[in-house]
Design an enzyme around this catalytic site. Structure first.
Site, mmCIF file in Angstrom:
data_model
loop_
_atom_site.group_PDB
_atom_site.id
_atom_site.type_symbol
_atom_site.label_atom_id
_atom_site.label_comp_id
_atom_site.label_asym_id
_atom_site.label_seq_id
_atom_site.Cartn_x
_atom_site.Cartn_y
_atom_site.Cartn_z
ATOM 1 N N ASP A 110 0.818 -1.207 0.000
ATOM 2 C CA ASP A 110 0.000 0.000 0.000
ATOM 3 C C ASP A 110 0.854 1.260 0.000
ATOM 4 O O ASP A 110 0.598 2.202 -0.734
ATOM 5 C CB ASP A 110 -0.979 -0.009 1.198
ATOM 6 C CG ASP A 110 -0.308 -0.319 2.535
ATOM 7 O OD1 ASP A 110 0.927 -0.502 2.572
ATOM 8 O OD2 ASP A 110 -1.026 -0.388 3.547
ATOM 9 N N PHE A 131 0.175 10.839 8.236
ATOM 10 C CA PHE A 131 -0.372 9.493 8.429
ATOM 11 C C PHE A 131 -1.706 9.408 7.695
ATOM 12 O O PHE A 131 -2.620 10.175 7.955
ATOM 13 C CB PHE A 131 -0.536 9.170 9.919
ATOM 14 C CG PHE A 131 -0.686 7.699 10.134
ATOM 15 C CD1 PHE A 131 0.436 6.870 10.153
ATOM 16 C CD2 PHE A 131 -1.947 7.123 10.260
ATOM 17 C CE1 PHE A 131 0.307 5.494 10.301
ATOM 18 C CE2 PHE A 131 -2.085 5.752 10.409
ATOM 19 C CZ PHE A 131 -0.961 4.932 10.429
ATOM 20 N N ASP A 148 7.088 3.759 3.278
ATOM 21 C CA ASP A 148 7.368 4.749 4.313
ATOM 22 C C ASP A 148 8.866 4.690 4.592
ATOM 23 O O ASP A 148 9.654 5.278 3.858
ATOM 24 C CB ASP A 148 6.494 4.433 5.525
ATOM 25 C CG ASP A 148 6.569 5.497 6.598
ATOM 26 O OD1 ASP A 148 7.019 6.610 6.306
ATOM 27 O OD2 ASP A 148 6.176 5.229 7.746
HETATM 28 P P1 IMP Z 1 7.709 0.867 6.053
HETATM 29 O O1 IMP Z 1 8.118 -0.528 6.393
HETATM 30 O O2 IMP Z 1 8.158 1.859 7.085
HETATM 31 O O3 IMP Z 1 8.053 1.322 4.659
HETATM 32 O O4 IMP Z 1 6.159 0.942 6.221
HETATM 33 C C1 IMP Z 1 5.324 0.328 5.400
HETATM 34 C C2 IMP Z 1 4.128 -0.221 6.151
HETATM 35 O O5 IMP Z 1 3.740 0.593 7.258
HETATM 36 C C3 IMP Z 1 3.009 -0.230 5.188
HETATM 37 O O6 IMP Z 1 2.862 -1.531 4.668
HETATM 38 C C4 IMP Z 1 1.825 0.197 6.038
HETATM 39 O O7 IMP Z 1 1.192 -0.961 6.524
HETATM 40 C C5 IMP Z 1 2.376 0.929 7.220
HETATM 41 N N1 IMP Z 1 2.231 2.404 7.073
HETATM 42 C C6 IMP Z 1 3.221 3.308 6.846
HETATM 43 N N2 IMP Z 1 2.750 4.547 6.763
HETATM 44 C C7 IMP Z 1 1.411 4.445 6.937
HETATM 45 C C8 IMP Z 1 0.353 5.416 6.949
HETATM 46 O O8 IMP Z 1 0.509 6.628 6.754
HETATM 47 N N3 IMP Z 1 -0.894 4.911 7.150
HETATM 48 C C9 IMP Z 1 -1.148 3.586 7.356
HETATM 49 N N4 IMP Z 1 -0.184 2.662 7.342
HETATM 50 C C10 IMP Z 1 1.091 3.089 7.143
HETATM 51 MG MG MG Z 2 1.114 -2.734 5.181
#
Ligand code: IMP
Ligand code: MG
Length: 180
Positions: free
Chosen positions: A94, A146, A97
């Site tokens: 989705d 967020f 981040d």
């Molecule tokens: P990363 O591992 O930090 O890149 O984060 C990715 C995961 O964190 C995604 O698969 C989302 O499930 C969750 N995530 C990151 N940012 C958001 C946000 O703004 N809203 C909801 N879920 C988020």
């Molecule tokens: Mg996720």
């Protein structure tokens, strides 16, 4: 909640991404792996625009976040993952981040002997990537906020919204919670 990306813009963007993906794979068989739970809408809408020989599977991942919504430890389960050895795999999540989820899952898939691996995300948050990871397909670049809706949750809520909205930092809802 402030709507960041209306339903209509998502509906326009998905077929554009699908056209690019279909061109890149040029009729090769593909295995799409969606990261549960957040990618459910993205995968479901995208595959309906893909005229390719296609298999669909999922992998479950959860990163635990604190009050600042920083990524924590990543837990993932490959129980639902189909056989990917020798397959051209497109991993879809989705949102990008920190990059932790996508880079961990890429390693996991490479260990399983995929023939090729590309990645796609519906959203990329600008200025947040800590772990270098450049997706091949990006739906929208968004500011560092967020967001919820269209599969994305806060505390497992709001996934059903047909648009992407910003959950305000001031919202009383925004407390420590696991994100998946
Ligand atoms: P990363 O591992 O930090 O890149 O984060 C990715 C995961 O964190 C995604 O698969 C989302 O499930 C969750 N995530 C990151 N940012 C958001 C946000 O703004 N809203 C909801 N879920 C988020
Ligand atoms: Mg996720």
């Amino acid at each position: 909640m402030e709507i960041l990306i209306p339903e209509e813009r998502i509906r326009q963007r998905i077929p554009e991404l699908a056209r690019k993906i279909a061109r890149d794979y040029e009729g090769q068989p593909v295995t799409i792996i969606g990261v549960l739970t957040g990618s459910l809408m993205f995968v479901a809408d995208l595959v309906r625009h893909l005229d390719l020989s296609l298999q669909i599977g999922f992998i479950k991942a959860k990163s635990y976040r604190g009050e600042t919504t920083e990524a924590g430890t990543l837990d993932f389960s490959a129980d639902l993952l189909p056989a990917v050895e020798g397959r051209h795999v497109l991993l879809l999540d989705d949102i990008l981040d920190s990059g932790q989820t996508l880079s961990c899952l890429c390693e996991c898939l490479k260990e399983r002997g995929v023939a090729s691996l590309r990645t796609g995300v519906l959203l990329r948050k600008i200025g947040r990537q800590r772990i270098p990871c450049e997706p091949d397909y990006i739906g929208f670049e968004i500011p560092d906020a967020f967001v919820v809706g269209y599969g994305l949750d806060y505390n497992d809520e709001f996934r059903h919204l047909p648009y992407i909205a910003v959950l305000s930092e001031k919202s009383p809802l925004l407390r420590r919670a696991p994100q998946g």
